[in-house]
Design an enzyme around this catalytic site. Sequence first.
Site, PDB file in Angstrom:
ATOM      1  N   CYS A 192      11.170 -10.956  13.083  1.00 14.25           N
ATOM      2  CA  CYS A 192       9.981 -11.449  12.917  1.00 14.25           C
ATOM      3  C   CYS A 192       9.701 -10.886  11.408  1.00 14.25           C
ATOM      4  O   CYS A 192      10.117 -10.092  11.001  1.00 14.25           O
ATOM      5  CB  CYS A 192       9.003 -11.213  13.756  1.00 14.25           C
ATOM      6  SG  CYS A 192       8.404  -9.328  14.012  1.00 14.25           S
ATOM      7  N   CYS A 241       8.085  -2.669  15.752  1.00 12.92           N
ATOM      8  CA  CYS A 241       8.893  -3.122  14.440  1.00 12.92           C
ATOM      9  C   CYS A 241       9.218  -2.030  13.329  1.00 12.92           C
ATOM     10  O   CYS A 241      10.119  -1.977  12.949  1.00 12.92           O
ATOM     11  CB  CYS A 241       8.283  -4.350  13.833  1.00 12.92           C
ATOM     12  SG  CYS A 241       8.188  -6.025  14.628  1.00 12.92           S
ATOM     13  N   ASP A 249      15.632  -8.767  18.001  1.00 15.23           N
ATOM     14  CA  ASP A 249      15.748  -8.454  16.532  1.00 15.23           C
ATOM     15  C   ASP A 249      16.774  -7.702  16.362  1.00 15.23           C
ATOM     16  O   ASP A 249      17.187  -6.981  17.206  1.00 15.23           O
ATOM     17  CB  ASP A 249      14.341  -7.788  16.022  1.00 15.23           C
ATOM     18  CG  ASP A 249      13.121  -8.569  16.145  1.00 15.23           C
ATOM     19  OD1 ASP A 249      12.034  -8.116  15.695  1.00 15.23           O
ATOM     20  OD2 ASP A 249      13.298  -9.821  16.171  1.00 15.23           O
ATOM     21  N   CYS A 292      12.534  -8.342  21.730  1.00 14.66           N
ATOM     22  CA  CYS A 292      12.344  -9.627  21.073  1.00 14.66           C
ATOM     23  C   CYS A 292      13.614 -10.045  20.376  1.00 14.66           C
ATOM     24  O   CYS A 292      13.545 -11.466  20.036  1.00 14.66           O
ATOM     25  CB  CYS A 292      11.108  -9.454  20.059  1.00 14.66           C
ATOM     26  SG  CYS A 292      11.352  -7.636  19.157  1.00 14.66           S
TER      27      CYS A 292
END
Lengths: 289, 177
Positions: free
Chosen positions: B94, B137, B69, B67
């Site tokens: 996010c 995450c 990150d 993603c």
Amino acid sequence: MFRFIIKSFAFQKLRNNIIPIPKRTVTSFSSLFIGYNIQYNNIQNIFSKTILRTRQNNVCSKNKYLLSRYNHDIPRVHRNCWKCNSEIDYLSIHCNRKDCGVIQNVFPNDVTYFEILGVGKKVNGQLQPTYDIDSDQLRKNFLLLQQRVHPDSYSTKEDRQEYNYASQQSSLINKAYQVLRDPLSRAKYMLKLNNISISESESLQDQELLMEILDVREQLEEATNENNVKVIKNESEDKINNILAELSQAFSSNDFCMAKESTVKLQYWYNIRNATIDWQPGKRIEIYH
Amino acid sequence: MLRSVLTRNFGLISQTATRTSARPIAFNLTRSYHEKVIDHYERPRNVGSLPRTDSDVGTGLVGAPACGDVMKLQIRVDERTNKIVDVKFKTFGCGSAIASSSYMTERVRGMSLEEAGKIKNTEIAKELSLPPVKLHCSMLAEDAIKSAIKDYKSKRGAASAQNVNNINQQSSAQAIV
């Protein structure tokens, strides 16, 4: 103008396959497994094991992965028209018979988006995926195809089946176009075609890249006016262009290890570029996936 | 125009689908962040940086390639007790990633290095009620703290090797003298 007409006729010929496909005799055992991901290649096996290992560093096998699945000699199965049952080609959208000509169902998953939209490198009568595609040609092919399959033209037919098939064809063509148009999604798709995916459980340990991205992000956070942001945006554009060149080089030499690293870099710089576009003074930068 | 046609198509298809069921099924289509995640996002704890070059600071820098990150987690460790006395983080990602790292910093403050290394991502995911799609995450936060601990230990390792060299040099100098 005439060149356009000729090109479009040539393309339509290809799609309805007036060009004959050479008959392939089944000689090897592996070619019987059509559409299955049977390991006929040890390197492919190692690769899938690498992806399944989680929480590993992002180090892929340094072997140059030479055999792509689509270079292999997979015989294409003919299929029959659902209405008149005559034999039609794998890639045809409409029935070949003049008096029938009905629109067909979406072809099986074996077909790549490159073949659907008619772009890529022609090898042995099949269109192989390449990273450099002519975006004008892509767009033209897309528009031509949509003219032929758009459900609006089929809404008045009594047979609802045709309308449904047209909708499915149209959706598939839209999806193929969206994926191939954007360089990042094209790269990810090409990696996927070679059984390489950037899974969510992978963790990136490339400290250099992460430091760079962190720095630029912090600069963006501290930016107070549009000019600062513009500088960062230009930097990200430059970086993206460099990475696209890297990707093109990696895919054309079948170096999928390099291609994967570059795709990851591209993802990060894409996010930064989007952040600079969305930037507003005082507004917090949101990140969406 | 194409988009409106396609949405019309899907509307028709969904109508034909529901015609077969006896009664319409009502369900909540919107998925929103859990309030704890929103709390951490709006009021993140321990945001900032510690000086990287300090000998008692360990820096963990990790990223999620899927993603895009990036997460930086820094810990300041008391050398005598081996406990984490200060912790700061910076995450660009996010809401769930920010919340996971923020929660992680709260959690490890005051812990010893061994305890901090044992924190599992499932703990964080449970505390923040992360949906399955955002579990990676919490994994990222676990990676970050482990990376920070590893960095600190390697710094200490290098420092103690340096000390040993100095002592050797001193003793050899004394021996010569």
